[in-house]
Design a protein around this motif. Structure first.
Motif, PDB file in Angstrom:
ATOM      1  N   LYS A 346       7.281   2.360  -7.964  1.00  0.00           N
ATOM      2  CA  LYS A 346       5.880   1.942  -7.879  1.00  0.00           C
ATOM      3  C   LYS A 346       5.753   0.452  -8.166  1.00  0.00           C
ATOM      4  CE  LYS A 346       4.001   5.985  -7.219  1.00  0.00           C
ATOM      5  NZ  LYS A 346       3.972   6.945  -8.315  1.00  0.00           N
ATOM      6  N   CYS A 347       4.658  -0.096  -7.686  1.00  0.00           N
ATOM      7  CA  CYS A 347       4.376  -1.501  -7.948  1.00  0.00           C
ATOM      8  C   CYS A 347       4.242  -1.739  -9.453  1.00  0.00           C
ATOM      9  CB  CYS A 347       3.089  -1.905  -7.244  1.00  0.00           C
ATOM     10  SG  CYS A 347       2.500  -3.529  -7.715  1.00  0.00           S
ATOM     11  N   PHE A 349       2.825  -3.912 -11.102  1.00  0.00           N
ATOM     12  CA  PHE A 349       1.582  -4.512 -11.563  1.00  0.00           C
ATOM     13  C   PHE A 349       0.439  -3.498 -11.610  1.00  0.00           C
ATOM     14  CE2 PHE A 349       3.945  -8.189 -10.037  1.00  0.00           C
ATOM     15  CZ  PHE A 349       3.757  -9.063 -11.078  1.00  0.00           C
ATOM     16  N   VAL A 350       0.717  -2.308 -11.158  1.00  0.00           N
ATOM     17  CA  VAL A 350      -0.334  -1.305 -11.092  1.00  0.00           C
ATOM     18  C   VAL A 350      -0.091  -0.245 -12.159  1.00  0.00           C
ATOM     19  CG1 VAL A 350      -1.459   0.415  -9.647  1.00  0.00           C
ATOM     20  CG2 VAL A 350      -0.634  -1.712  -8.639  1.00  0.00           C
ATOM     21  N   ALA A 443      -8.366  -7.983   7.682  1.00  0.00           N
ATOM     22  CA  ALA A 443      -7.866  -7.010   6.733  1.00  0.00           C
ATOM     23  C   ALA A 443      -8.574  -7.177   5.401  1.00  0.00           C
ATOM     24  CB  ALA A 443      -6.371  -7.190   6.548  1.00  0.00           C
ATOM     25  N   GLN A 444      -8.970  -8.399   5.131  1.00  0.00           N
ATOM     26  CA  GLN A 444      -9.638  -8.699   3.882  1.00  0.00           C
ATOM     27  C   GLN A 444     -10.809  -7.744   3.641  1.00  0.00           C
ATOM     28  OE1 GLN A 444      -8.352 -12.011   2.945  1.00  0.00           O
ATOM     29  NE2 GLN A 444      -8.687 -11.327   0.881  1.00  0.00           N
ATOM     30  N   ILE A 447      -9.637  -4.368   2.676  1.00  0.00           N
ATOM     31  CA  ILE A 447      -8.938  -4.364   1.407  1.00  0.00           C
ATOM     32  C   ILE A 447      -9.923  -4.328   0.264  1.00  0.00           C
ATOM     33  CG2 ILE A 447      -7.594  -5.810  -0.139  1.00  0.00           C
ATOM     34  CD1 ILE A 447      -6.421  -6.862   2.692  1.00  0.00           C
ATOM     35  N   ARG A 448     -10.944  -5.125   0.391  1.00  0.00           N
ATOM     36  CA  ARG A 448     -11.842  -5.243  -0.735  1.00  0.00           C
ATOM     37  C   ARG A 448     -12.692  -4.003  -0.915  1.00  0.00           C
ATOM     38  NH1 ARG A 448     -12.472  -9.868  -3.139  1.00  0.00           N
ATOM     39  NH2 ARG A 448     -11.088 -11.517  -2.461  1.00  0.00           N
ATOM     40  N   SER A 478      -0.192   4.115  -2.878  1.00  0.00           N
ATOM     41  CA  SER A 478       0.810   3.123  -2.515  1.00  0.00           C
ATOM     42  C   SER A 478       0.168   1.823  -2.051  1.00  0.00           C
ATOM     43  CB  SER A 478       1.711   3.678  -1.420  1.00  0.00           C
ATOM     44  OG  SER A 478       0.914   4.157  -0.372  1.00  0.00           O
ATOM     45  N   SER A 479      -1.076   1.877  -1.675  1.00  0.00           N
ATOM     46  CA  SER A 479      -1.673   0.597  -1.301  1.00  0.00           C
ATOM     47  C   SER A 479      -2.476   0.055  -2.465  1.00  0.00           C
ATOM     48  CB  SER A 479      -2.521   0.752  -0.042  1.00  0.00           C
ATOM     49  OG  SER A 479      -3.581   1.631  -0.261  1.00  0.00           O
ATOM     50  N   THR A 480      -3.708  -0.153  -2.256  1.00  0.00           N
ATOM     51  CA  THR A 480      -4.423  -0.904  -3.266  1.00  0.00           C
ATOM     52  C   THR A 480      -5.325  -0.050  -4.152  1.00  0.00           C
ATOM     53  OG1 THR A 480      -6.096  -1.275  -1.614  1.00  0.00           O
ATOM     54  CG2 THR A 480      -4.480  -3.017  -1.953  1.00  0.00           C
ATOM     55  N   ALA A 483      -5.447   0.406  -8.021  1.00  0.00           N
ATOM     56  CA  ALA A 483      -5.490  -0.874  -8.724  1.00  0.00           C
ATOM     57  C   ALA A 483      -5.951  -0.662 -10.139  1.00  0.00           C
ATOM     58  CB  ALA A 483      -6.466  -1.799  -8.027  1.00  0.00           C
ATOM     59  N   PRO A 484      -5.340  -1.383 -11.033  1.00  0.00           N
ATOM     60  CA  PRO A 484      -5.757  -1.211 -12.421  1.00  0.00           C
ATOM     61  C   PRO A 484      -7.120  -1.830 -12.624  1.00  0.00           C
ATOM     62  CG  PRO A 484      -4.167  -2.954 -12.242  1.00  0.00           C
ATOM     63  CD  PRO A 484      -4.312  -2.373 -10.877  1.00  0.00           C
ATOM     64  N   ALA A 486      -8.985  -3.918 -11.006  1.00  0.00           N
ATOM     65  CA  ALA A 486      -9.272  -5.331 -10.867  1.00  0.00           C
ATOM     66  C   ALA A 486     -10.749  -5.518 -10.599  1.00  0.00           C
ATOM     67  CB  ALA A 486      -8.455  -5.915  -9.732  1.00  0.00           C
ATOM     68  N   ARG A 487     -11.322  -4.495 -10.034  1.00  0.00           N
ATOM     69  CA  ARG A 487     -12.745  -4.626  -9.684  1.00  0.00           C
ATOM     70  C   ARG A 487     -13.665  -3.936 -10.681  1.00  0.00           C
ATOM     71  NH1 ARG A 487     -10.564  -7.748  -7.516  1.00  0.00           N
ATOM     72  NH2 ARG A 487      -9.139  -7.299  -5.866  1.00  0.00           N
TER      73      ARG A 487
ATOM     74  N   SER B   9      -5.298 -11.833   6.426  1.00  0.00           N
ATOM     75  CA  SER B   9      -4.570 -11.338   5.278  1.00  0.00           C
ATOM     76  C   SER B   9      -4.228  -9.896   5.533  1.00  0.00           C
ATOM     77  CB  SER B   9      -5.448 -11.448   4.039  1.00  0.00           C
ATOM     78  OG  SER B   9      -4.813 -10.831   2.955  1.00  0.00           O
ATOM     79  N   LEU B  13       1.152  -2.701   3.149  1.00  0.00           N
ATOM     80  CA  LEU B  13       1.599  -1.442   3.743  1.00  0.00           C
ATOM     81  C   LEU B  13       0.966  -1.168   5.089  1.00  0.00           C
ATOM     82  CD1 LEU B  13       1.724   0.794   0.614  1.00  0.00           C
ATOM     83  CD2 LEU B  13       3.615  -0.030   1.976  1.00  0.00           C
ATOM     84  N   PRO B 311       5.356  -1.567  -2.957  1.00  0.00           N
ATOM     85  CA  PRO B 311       5.485  -3.023  -2.875  1.00  0.00           C
ATOM     86  C   PRO B 311       5.662  -3.610  -4.262  1.00  0.00           C
ATOM     87  CG  PRO B 311       3.187  -2.375  -2.714  1.00  0.00           C
ATOM     88  CD  PRO B 311       3.971  -1.116  -2.824  1.00  0.00           C
ATOM     89  N   HIS B 314       1.181  -6.427  -5.998  1.00  0.00           N
ATOM     90  CA  HIS B 314       0.010  -5.647  -5.622  1.00  0.00           C
ATOM     91  C   HIS B 314      -0.980  -6.513  -4.851  1.00  0.00           C
ATOM     92  CE1 HIS B 314      -3.454  -3.104  -5.914  1.00  0.00           C
ATOM     93  NE2 HIS B 314      -4.088  -4.001  -6.613  1.00  0.00           N
TER      94      HIS B 314
END
Lengths: 618, 431
Positions: A346-347, A349-350, A443-444, A447-448, A478-480, A483-484, A486-487, B9, B13, B311, B314
């Motif tokens: 796993k990442c 940072f997460v 993609a931004q 993502i957000r 596995s993607s975002t 997230a810990p 962040a938002r 961006s 994945l 990845p 992150h």
């Protein structure tokens, strides 16, 4: 892209440097200047920035601050404060005189030029010297030290935190002890400093250093420094030197200023007469030079929490990054990226609460097994739990790596309880200073918005919604998504706004990605499940994150999604580079009259066609 | 390329579908519909190619696996597998060579501008005879729909093997990747999107091809002088005479503040790429980025392989990305890096140390090797240590000091791959 190479017009340059108090900008948002230089998109994001900022900056401060600002400005320029003039003010005064008496200027100019030549020579000399200086600060207030040290570092010097023979200069506020017989005068003359300790000497100096330290009779660092032939400077002297080093009145800076620097380019044309203007311009950029920064300013936002701030050293362009995080008791609780406990693969940072829980379980399991096997004195095979434990140990051993509460004294309920905690409504100021709105089709955008909402539920702080299909979940983990947080910290309103955006336009043109589609469908089906949605909404309003209590439903949902996939036509929103417009549905847009017209206009394709001819198969 | 590209961006994945080889499995209904629509709209394509399945989706395109129906009527220099198979085939087999030939058809979305498409195809054409770069078989247009035809490469999904690669495997992987990058960089082209999903690698053959030049550009495009290209002395001079240096001199406070209503223009630089794979200078909007940004991305792949984390970064956005790098290299280095590009980094975030962590330590930590039961510190094995040393050369924050693809291929870590490869051959002979 082309805009970069165009030197800013004087008009823009003045815009760059002007920071009028907001009160004077009567319609900041719709002034013609803004409209012409700031795209519509940016405005939107400005609005959101301000919305976020409003939480941290109570408007009531406005008045007091403005008064204060005006006051300090006056003090800065007019020196009416009664305080003795400092070096800068003297220079300013001098510069002002030059400007005020242009008739006499020739003479004065000559004198000034000669003087500047001196300064320049001196600066050149020390610019060469500084990279070899190693400072040790002694008996100096922390704020002064950090400032002076940063300045010295800009010139290439280093600071040592601990007194050692590595240091070449000791800076102190205490009285400087008399010279030892043999050492040369170093304390008074700033222009003839004789350079640093000979590096060759340093090699053999160990014994000298040690003996100096051993002489306990004179335990004082300053005496030791003397004995080690270090230079001892008063803090005041170093400050004076630095201020002279950073003196730009010499005009040197102007001559080779990069062309990007709008202000710099302007200055070079106007020549030395512009010195005062330079100072004023810089002051406009940086605020009055003797302003009390501890008082919050109307038009500057102070970073009070934990922050990262990356800005142009010449302040010509907007900061590249600004982000502030709320202060937290433990740094592990901070929402900024940091190493966190997570499972193999796993990442790092997460945060991975499942990993911790699993590790906990496996640990217990292992303990039980071990208890059974205690008699057998075999090497314990390396298990995943052991690995996890080792990781955790690593985290513990190094404070720099984040760690959750030690799980030994906090049983797993600590971890389980977390998802149920109401999300904190701590307004996190976060502004990408580019002010770019989430782009459709980029993609931004996805993502957000995407990771935070799945199946119509906010996903935050490492919580994975349990009521969506495993395919989606794995995608999100596995993607975002995981997230810990962040938002985390967005207010409910902000979240809802974002959610609307997501529901309508979520999918960038790119993401016909399978699981994304499913997610979209999952979202679309919300209206049909009115009661559930309403219930969930109510829970959200209460600040709870909805966890699906019904496992069975979770199992049934994928089937539902499959069927819908074939029946309902999904919208594919995006952005068309050719029509330069956003669209809600790709299929609809590409048959629109505007797009067809573009497609059928041969001129648009001429260049490409020439290449395609070369690419024909042979 | 317009603003769109600036903001490009990609998700680390995203497009992961591109490496999935489910081509012969049952086709989903939606995919079948999609393919049917494509065949209907693109007049004449069905005569030349038979679509088989959708194998990937990107930001600007969809990729299909297809059978090349006109294979035998053309020169197929691009087909690296063909000569070998023919060698072993009997004449009758050759005649019957009705073995299907597969290609990958890249359907570039009609919402992409002709300039963007031109850019990609032109660069690919330029790279046509480059080693380990996916060759362009052909490309054609029907109205606004442009398709590029590329060889179909058998490869495995990175996620299937990244945790099982030995250091020897890693050497081979990077020898192949750097071979591709050397040829791309020799043409002064920046790929800009180096990541596992864009390097189709076949571990069995130790061969990979670099794909997707959708974000690639020629070095020097829109360059504006950046501090990082100055001589060190000039740079220091510039820094010490910066507005920041002056402010520092006149300020007594340690509080940072930034303008609320900033009317200054923002710094503009191409930042296209994939989150988590972008070099510090890309994140810091360096205005003179060069081919070394790709080497950083390769470094991220190596870090991924050594730490067995994918990845690794992150990076929800640029700020997160920079902070994640800071967590590794430390504040001091990141501040220096910012200055390198004419910027000042200020941060009081407590998690980042001045000196950062060694890569060795991070690899140990990520692979759960810290202290064993006796409390003795664990170490990387010798091969891993070599790999870590090499990794420092890739994850070098100063682009001017970062190793180039050409240098990398001559680095002991990569050269070792040849020795090992020869050993294997010998073993085979003995058998």
């Amino acid at each position: 892209m082309a805009a970069v190479s165009i030197p800013p017009s004087p008009h823009i340059a003045s815009m760059n440097t002007r920071r009028v108090p907001l009160a004077n900008l009567q319609n900041a948002t719709n002034s013609p200047l803004r409209a012409s230089h700031v795209g519509g998109k940016r405005q939107r994001s400005h609005a959101s920035e301000q919305r976020d900022i409003a939480y941290g900056q109570p408007p009531s401060k406005k008045l007091a601050i403005e008064v204060d600002d005006a006051e300090s400005r006056r003090n800065g320029l007019g020196r009416r404060s009664g305080a003795p003039p400092n070096a800068f003010q003297k220079k300013l005064e001098a510069a002002r005189e030059v400007k005020a008496v242009p008739k006499r200027s020739e003479q004065v100019q000559q004198a000034v030029t000669a003087n500047l030549d001196n300064i320049r020579q001196w600066q050149r000399h020390y610019r060469k010297m500084f990279p070899e200086f190693v400072f040790y600060f002694e008996s100096i207030p922390e704020d002064v030290r950090s400032k002076v040290s940063r300045q010295a570092q800009l010139l290439g010097a280093r600071e040592v935190k601990f007194f050692s023979r590595e240091a070449t200069h000791v800076i102190t506020t205490r009285p400087i002890p008399a010279e030892l017989e043999s050492s040369s005068s170093t304390t008074t003359s700033s222009t003839q400093a004789k350079g640093t300790v000979n590096p060759a000497q340093l090699e053999t100096k160990k014994s000298v250093f040690d003996t100096a330290l051993q002489k306990s009779g004179h335990g004082d660092i300053l005496y030791k420094a003397r004995e080690l032939r270090m230079k001892i400077w008063s803090a005041e002297k170093l400050q004076r030197m630095l201020s002279a080093m950073f003196n730009t009145e010499t005009g040197e800076q102007v001559t080779d200023a990069p062309t990007r620097r709008g202000a710099g380019g302007l200055q070079s044309k106007l020549g030395r007469q512009a010195d005062l203007q330079t100072l004023l311009q810089n002051e406009k950029i940086n605020g009055p030079l003797d302003r009390d920064y501890s008082v919050a300013n109307q038009d500057l936002i102070q970073l009070r929490g934990y922050y990262v701030y990356i800005h142009d050293m010449d302040e010509v362009t907007r900061p590249v990054m600004v982000r502030e995080y709320p202060k937290v008791a433990k740094k592990e609780e901070g929402k900024w990226p940091q190493f966190r406990a997570s499972g193999a693969g796993k990442c790092p940072f997460v945060d991975d609460p499942h990993h911790v829980r699993r590790a906990q379980q496996e640990l217990e399991e292992k303990a039980r097994v071990e208890r059974v096997q205690t008699t057998r004195a075999t090497v314990v095979p390396r298990t995943r739990a052991a690995a996890a434990l080792a990781e955790r140990r690593a985290l513990g051993e190094n404070n720099n790596l984040a760690r959750r509460l030690s799980m030994n004294d906090q049983p797993s309920q600590q971890i389980d309880a977390k998802p149920l905690d109401p999300p904190k409504v701590v307004p996190t100021k976060r502004s990408n200073t580019d002010g770019m709105p989430p782009m459709f089709g980029s993609a931004q955008a996805s993502i957000r918005a995407m990771p935070r909402f799945a199946g119509g539920e906010p996903v935050a702080s490492g919580i994975q919604p349990s009521n969506i299909t495993s395919a989606i979940r794995s995608q999100m983990i596995s993607s975002t998504a995981a997230a810990p947080g962040a938002r985390v910290g967005n207010s409910k309103e902000v979240n809802q706004l974002k959610r609307k955006v997501f529901e309508k336009n979520s999918a960038p043109s790119t993401n016909s990605n399978h699981s994304m589609n499913e997610m979209r469908v999952a979202l679309n089906q919300e209206p049909t499940q009115a009661t559930r949605a309403a219930k969930r909404k109510a829970q959200e309003t209460l600040g709870y994150i909805h966890e699906d209590e019904d496992e069975e439903k979770a199992v049934r949902r994928p089937a539902l999604i499959r069927r819908r996939n074939t029946k309902e036509k999904e919208l594919k929103p995006g952005y068309c580079e050719n029509c330069r417009e956003k669209f809600n549905d790709f299929d609809e847009h590409v048959v629109s009259r505007k797009h067809r017209k573009f497609a059928n206009t041969q001129d648009n394709w001429d260049v490409l066609d020439k290449l395609l001819i070369q690419l024909e198969r042979e | 390329m317009g603003e769109h590209l600036f903001e490009e961006s990609r998700d680390p994945l995203e497009e992961s579908g591109a490496t999935m080889d489910s081509s012969d499995e049952e086709i989903e209904e939606t995919v079948a519909e999609d393919m049917a629509r494509f065949e209907d709209s693109f007049v004449g394509i069905t005569k030349r190619y038979r679509l088989i399945n959708r194998i990937g989706e990107g930001t600007f395109s969809t990729v299909y696996k297809a059978e090349d129906l006109e294979y035998s009527s053309f020169d197929n220099k691009w087909d690296v597998d063909e000569p070998e198979t023919r060698k072993w085939a009997s004449p009758s087999q050759k005649r019957r060579s009705r073995r299907p030939h597969y290609v990958a058809i890249k359907k570039i979305y009609v919402t992409s501008s002709p300039i963007r498409i031109f850019n990609e195809l032109e660069l690919l054409h330029d790279l046509r005879s480059s080693d380990s770069v996916c060759p362009l078989i052909t490309a054609f247009r029907h109205q606004d729909q442009v398709v590029a035809v590329l060889p179909y490469f058998q490869h495995r999904d990175f996620r299937d093997y990244y945790r099982d690669m030995s250091i020897g495997d890693i050497r081979l992987y990077f020898r192949s990747l750097f071979t591709a990058l050397r040829s791309v960089h020799a043409k002064k082209i920046l790929h800009r999107d180096i990541k596992p999903t864009n390097f189709l690698y076949n571990p069995q053959l130790a061969r990979g091809v670099l794909v997707d030049f959708g974000l690639a550009e020629r070095q020097g495009t829109d360059w504006v002088q950046c501090n990082c290209t100055l001589q060190a002395e000039d740079r220091r001079y510039r820094i010490s005479h910066s507005v920041y240096a002056q402010t520092l001199q006149s300020t007594t406070s340690q509080h940072s503040s930034y303008p609320k209503n900033d009317t200054r223009s923002s710094r503009r630089a191409n930042r296209a790429g994939t989150r988590g794979f972008r070099a510090p200078e890309v994140l810091l909007k360096c205005t003179q980025q060069n081919t070394s940004i790709d080497m950083w991305s390769a470094g991220v792949i190596l870090l991924t392989l050594l730490s067995r984390r994918f990845p690794f970064f992150h990076s929800a956005d640029d700020i997160d990305a920079l902070l994640e790098i800071t967590a590794i290299v430390g504040k001091k280095k990141m501040k220096d890096t910012a200055f390198l590009h004419g910027q000042v980094l200020e941060s009081n975030i407590p998690s980042y140390t001045e000196g950062g962590h060694t890569l060795e330590k991070i690899i140990l930590w990520c692979t759960g090797r810290t202290k064993d039961e006796t409390g003795a510190k664990k170490e990387l094995d010798d091969d891993e240590k070599d790999a870590a040393k090499f990794l420092y050369r890739l994850l070098e924050c100063d682009p001017a000091k970062r190793i180039t693809a050409d240098e990398a291929l001559r680095h002991p870590f990569i050269l070792q791959a040849l020795d090992e490869g020869e050993d294997e051959d010998v073993d085979l002979m003995d058998m």
